[in-house]
Design an enzyme around this catalytic site. Structure first.
Site, short mmCIF file in Angstrom:
data_model
loop_
_atom_site.label_atom_id
_atom_site.label_comp_id
_atom_site.label_asym_id
_atom_site.label_seq_id
_atom_site.Cartn_x
_atom_site.Cartn_y
_atom_site.Cartn_z
CE LYS A 168 205.64 10.99 81.52
NZ LYS A 168 204.73 10.25 82.49
CB THR A 179 209.94 5.96 89.25
OG1 THR A 179 208.54 5.94 89.30
CG2 THR A 179 210.48 7.26 89.72
CG ASN A 389 197.60 12.11 91.19
OD1 ASN A 389 197.98 11.30 90.34
ND2 ASN A 389 198.39 13.06 91.66
CB SER A 394 188.14 13.29 83.67
OG SER A 394 188.95 14.23 84.33
#
Length: 394
Positions: A168, A179, A389, A394
């Site tokens: 992922k 990463t 981003n 939220s």
């Protein structure tokens, strides 16, 4: 279809969102030789710290992974939460606590919802089966738009060996290791030193060559578990040829997963290979290619399909690599746009602009100063990257 001796499971535990797969389990029916590579970020998530210590033994039997919360920068409470989830799984599976690797991904700085684990671990274990690998790949997604799974079958010493990998990652992507999260399971019979060497080499040539935005996360890890069920001749220090066969297969899986991550980069519309050749050293070529690939101005030009080669040569100039600008050649795919440091023609620039309309293309640079040649894989910067981003929490 799975790998012999491995069972997997994924459920919607409500860790952050309702009705979304967010808790996954990879389980080997017997202890598996396990190697890992972890984030080099000084800020490491609680599960990463635990995993690094546990993996010193070179074996593991389970990987418990969640999305929705990174459990990073959560202090002693976060460490206690990670250990509690491990204890829950240890008790339910009936395996030693130290044989469990933990992995989390999601928002940094929020405490882990331990109750979601307490309420769902038993169901997670009861759902274990041989055909749920794809579900686990879905459960680890955050801003990814598609699950990423790759399989390979090879032959070692007349025995069929299976490998399955998942990953992922779509943002906060630039490794100094890897990463993102990536897990590979295999039934290969292989020693820890050989597995670890193969993983290190493969990561260096794959996950260490991608960048979405130049950020290295707090939770990055790649784990490979090998349970030996293929019964192939032991891959040890005396079986270099077989080790190389295994490593080639592992690298092939990680390369495909790495390129899937770039293609699925947050808001990405293009997957770009930046190739720098003719450098004095390979390290110089990599450093220059990475500087170009991380340049926001270059990446926005790619999104705008503008063959603005001036931004590329400017990035080269600040890369820290010494070169002669007056000998540089540059091409987009097979369209040469710069020859010996100057523009070829307006027509060439126009044709290069057409190349940028493609989903996949290569920027090739020749410094004409040596034999060093390296590639970095990157994506463009779109309006959607900023939107994703800007309101991620939220």
């Amino acid at each position: 279809m799975g790998v012999k001796g491995f069972l997997t499971s994924a459920i919607a535990a409500g860790i952050r969102y309702a009705d979304r797969l967010d808790l996954g389990l990879i389980y080997s029916e017997k202890p598996a030789v396990t190697a890992g590579v972890f984030t080099t970020n000084q800020v490491k998530a609680a599960p990463v710290v635990l995993d690094i210590e546990r993996l010193k033994q070179g074996h593991a039997q389970a990987i418990l992974v969640n999305s929705g919360c990174a459990n990073a920068c959560t202090g002693k409470e976060g460490t206690a939460a990670a250990m509690r989830t491990s204890e829950l799984l240890s008790e339910t599976l009936g395996i030693p606590d130290e044989m469990i690797q933990l992995s989390s991904t999601g928002v940094i700085g929020e405490q882990l919802n331990v109750k979601a684990f307490e309420d769902n671990i038993r169901q997670l274990v009861e759902n274990l089966g041989p055909d749920n690998f794809d579900d686990v790949a879905q459960a680890i997604m955050t801003t990814d738009t598609v699950p990423k799974v790759v399989c390979r079958t090879i032959e070692i010493g007349g025995k069929k060996v299976e490998l399955m990998g998942m990953a992922k990652g779509a943002g906060m992507i630039m490794p100094n290791m890897a990463t993102m999260l990536s897990f590979v399971i295999t039934d290969a019979q292989i020693g820890f030193p050989e597995l670890h060497t193969s993983l290190i080499n493969s990561v260096q040539r794959t996950f260490n060559r991608i960048t979405i935005d130049g950020d290295t996360s707090t939770n990055d890890m790649v784990l490979v578990m090998a349970n030996g069920n293929a019964d192939n001749p032991w891959i040890d220090e005396e079986a270099e040829e077989n080790r190389q066969i295994f490593e080639d297969a592992l690298e092939s899986i990680l390369k495909e997963l790495a390129l899937m991550i770039v293609s699925d980069g947050e808001g990405a519309t293009k997957c770009i290979t930046v190739r720098v050749c003719g450098a004095k050293e390979e390290e110089d070529a990599e450093q220059m290619a990475r500087t170009i690939a991380n340049s926001a101005l270059v990446k926005t030009a790619f999104f705008g399909e503008d063959a603005n080669w001036g931004r590329i040569i400017a990035a080269m100039g600040r890369s820290g690599v010494r070169f002669n600008p007056e000998t540089v050649d540059m091409a987009f795919n097979d369209v040469v746009i710069v020859k010996n440091g100057v523009a070829v023609s307006k027509d060439a620039e126009s044709r290069a602009g057409e190349v940028l309309k493609k989903k996949n293309f290569t920027v090739s640079i020749d410094l004409k100063e040596g034999s060093g040649c390296e590639e970095i894989y990157t994506s463009d910067f779109s309006v959607d990257y900023v939107k994703i981003n800007a309101d991620y929490r939220s």
